[in-house]
Design an enzyme around this catalytic site. Sequence first.
Site, mmCIF file in Angstrom:
data_model
loop_
_atom_site.group_PDB
_atom_site.id
_atom_site.type_symbol
_atom_site.label_atom_id
_atom_site.label_comp_id
_atom_site.label_asym_id
_atom_site.label_seq_id
_atom_site.Cartn_x
_atom_site.Cartn_y
_atom_site.Cartn_z
ATOM 1 N N GLU A 668 0.834 -1.211 0.000
ATOM 2 C CA GLU A 668 0.000 0.000 0.000
ATOM 3 C C GLU A 668 0.867 1.260 0.000
ATOM 4 O O GLU A 668 0.611 2.208 0.728
ATOM 5 C CB GLU A 668 -0.964 0.011 1.196
ATOM 6 N N GLU A 677 5.218 8.299 -3.540
ATOM 7 C CA GLU A 677 5.845 7.686 -2.371
ATOM 8 C C GLU A 677 6.792 6.563 -2.789
ATOM 9 O O GLU A 677 7.114 5.678 -2.002
ATOM 10 C CB GLU A 677 4.782 7.177 -1.405
#
Length: 946
Positions: A668, A677
């Site tokens: 995730e 990210e």
Amino acid sequence: MSSAQNGGNTNTCSVSLHVPTSSVHFGPDIVEDEIPAQFKAPPPSQPRRPHPGGLDTLQEASHVNALSQATGPSPASLQAVMENISLSQKQGTNQKVEALLTAALASLSPSNRSRAITKAKGYDSITVQLANERWRERWSRLCLAPSETVASTSASSVGGNASKAFAAGDPGGMGGSWEVLAQASGAGGLNVPMEGALNGATKAGKMVRSSSRKHIIETAPAGTTLSSSVTPTLGRIDEGSERVRESNTSPINETQKEAEAWRKSPSFNPSELNLTKYEDSDGVIAIISPWIELDSWDEGIRLDSEIALRQELSYASHLGILQVVLPPPSSDPACRPYLVDYARAIAGCLVSRGSEAPAAGHFMRLSIRLPISSPYASAQMMLKTGVGARPLSISSNSSNGTAQMRSEDDWSWQAWHVIQSVCAFNARLGVAIDLSAPLPSPAILERWNAEPVSHIWLPARAFLSNAKGYPVLSKATQSFLRSIISVKAPQLAFILTGTQTPPENHTRGGQAAYEQYIRHTERNITSNMTETDLQVRSYSDYLQAPLQPLFDNLEGQTYATFEADSIKYEKYEEAVYQALSSLPPKNIISVWVCGAGRGPLVSRCIQAARKASRTIKVVALEKNPNAIVGLRERATNEWGQDVVRVEMGDMRTVKISPSEKADIIVSELLGSFGDNELSPECLDGAMRILKPNGICIPRAYSSYITPISTPKLCAVTYLAGRGGKEEMPEVQHCWTFDHSTPPAVPLSYDGLPLTNAHNVRLSSHTFHIPRQSVCHGLAGSFEAHLWGNVVLSIHPDPSRATQGMNSWFPLYFPFKEPLYLAAESELDVSIWRLTSNDRVWYEWMAQSFAISNKPSRATSLSVLENESVRSSSVSSQPQQQKNNGRVRFEGVNSDAFQNAPNTPRLSDTTLPGEPSTSQNAAIAERSLIGMTALMNPGGRSSSVYM
């Protein structure tokens, strides 16, 4: 209910009551139908003591009882309460209660008495004009030309006999109906004449002039005419300097001396103020005098108005008042050139002058009361449609022209953009949207969601009446308020005005009905908000730095925030369930959760396996040593060590044996832009863990971008619209990362890519901009295909976004300077995802283009040939034509500019690669009108570390 009555709930909007100057001494007016006949007090037998400012309370407006002849009257509703007490209690107790109430109110100052009564009626505060009529009279006596040099306004104008031209000028209709004001004073300007006639009569008054600027050149705004009799001392340049010298020798009278003394050291007389003590300022929103005209066509009035503005703001700061409402600029086109003067004056009040503190203090917030649409345009529309020449109909289901009319002008936002830009987007400057004027279209209203709207000015006349006679708002107004409240509450405040004397068709509910309606509207909005909406409401007003989970060890509070998003984990569980179901049954299926955090994905994988009737072995891989503690505890006490094995390490470098490879990888690491990210870099390394033909969740994710306006980041306005020559979409795709197979790049001995060059991306876009706007940056979003038919999305289109999910907000790519975008223009955006050995960053820039239709080659040549034929037929006598002040010659002299007889001509045929066009066709031409610098070059301002 007020916030105090609501148990101190600070999550609701405040509601303030505008108290007229005539009532400020004795409390807000009370409507007659709220008082039972048996409890109405008789009129006082002796006259009241006047207010220190000289403002006697109007008997027909206040409807109040006298507390005592020394202190003035008290509201009749209190008398009614006392009478009710006497019906059920003993007379002695009743007299004691009455004495206590009388003494308590008598001890309060006028403004505190008004505020106390207002709060008792459910309001949170009062809104009061800081200064009174005496201050206006002194300013006009000192700063305006003597009345004998200014012709009176025609008495035949709507609004009665306006013999005092200045008195009729009320730039924004403060305290009055915009319809009447617009017709009487030129729709928002200081006696600026309107086009057309009203009731068969034109406005015959002259322009008001400053008394301090006697020697300026006699000029007037476009469309106006000044008579030389208006200001006899004014001289024109082409008349020589004699008149100027004569006027210079005119004697200086006492008024001029007084005026200059005031300009040097401005101050108030006590009788000119409604608020005089520091104790009076608590719970008060102050209104600056509405007659102050910072954008007057007369420079003397502009400058003297600025002095008056600074004087009032300085005094309000002295009293400790934190919220002040300023009068709006004029909506008359004749005053448009002076809007920058208006904005400059306000900007000067917000900043220091050398060692001098700002006139508005350091903590005061200024709000410009801005009509939602142009009063001038609305008045012109009324004239053209004939509405202004007849009374507006009033029925059981309609109120006045305001609620029935619609406006398509964008004057309000354009004026606000100029003011905000000149004031350098000062955080202490906001907007008080005045809903007195007709609402524009929803597309124009939507942009106010992104502006710093601090107040909603809501007059009683803006309400309709329902079938029972209660005041209600139109559907369009309700929709607008819902959108504003959703993004601005609880900082938003309502100011109700005119409720003391409501329109005659509002026959039920009385004065309290308006405040109750606003409270009811807000409660409905809050009740329809989901739990997710309520969770993010408290921190949606802040710019948050993107996470760097690969570089930083996240804190427990961050993990807790993630885990609160049940929708996201439900989607992941469904994706794992579909992935497990797609695999053939066997003894054990290996599932690696890469970046396990505190274990929510581990729990969802176990639940998915039970639902799919599969046996799994989970490896919870986490690099954060602090999170490992909780994972091991849950593996022992909750999941079972035979089901979950906890490993500490980085998914890119963890050592594994071939027998340990995974059938499914779950991660995730998605960010608001999908890849911000470093999910691509991490999953490149995690591919070493995956078996051939194994499943990676997420399978792929795409990034999207769109231009936005967001002066304050609590809300945004999406600027692009579908359109242009290629029907460009509003939100456009940037790039996609696919993890269905390992990257086809050279690998090192340990299975990692030799470089990160394969994850570099670049993208170019062209957006259609339908309306004039200002772009502050770009909003990035993503869509992720987890597995099967399971998708996670924060796409701006609600039909594509995953509803109820709050793990991600859009990623903001800001511009250093706002970029102006013209209507029907195009915005080119370029964005790059770049990388080095240890970092990943984005760079971006934008260019704005105006679109115009340029004649095609065939059309241009045809026009040239026609011009040549026309020129040859011109008479041989030279002619002069004036064009914008320049002289252009035509005739025999023009032959000198003709081509020689055998000059070669360009062909009419289309050049290679040029689109073919008919003779009358036109080609769209783009002209660059603005661009940004390259944002974040080299990642020097923002980058993500690997």
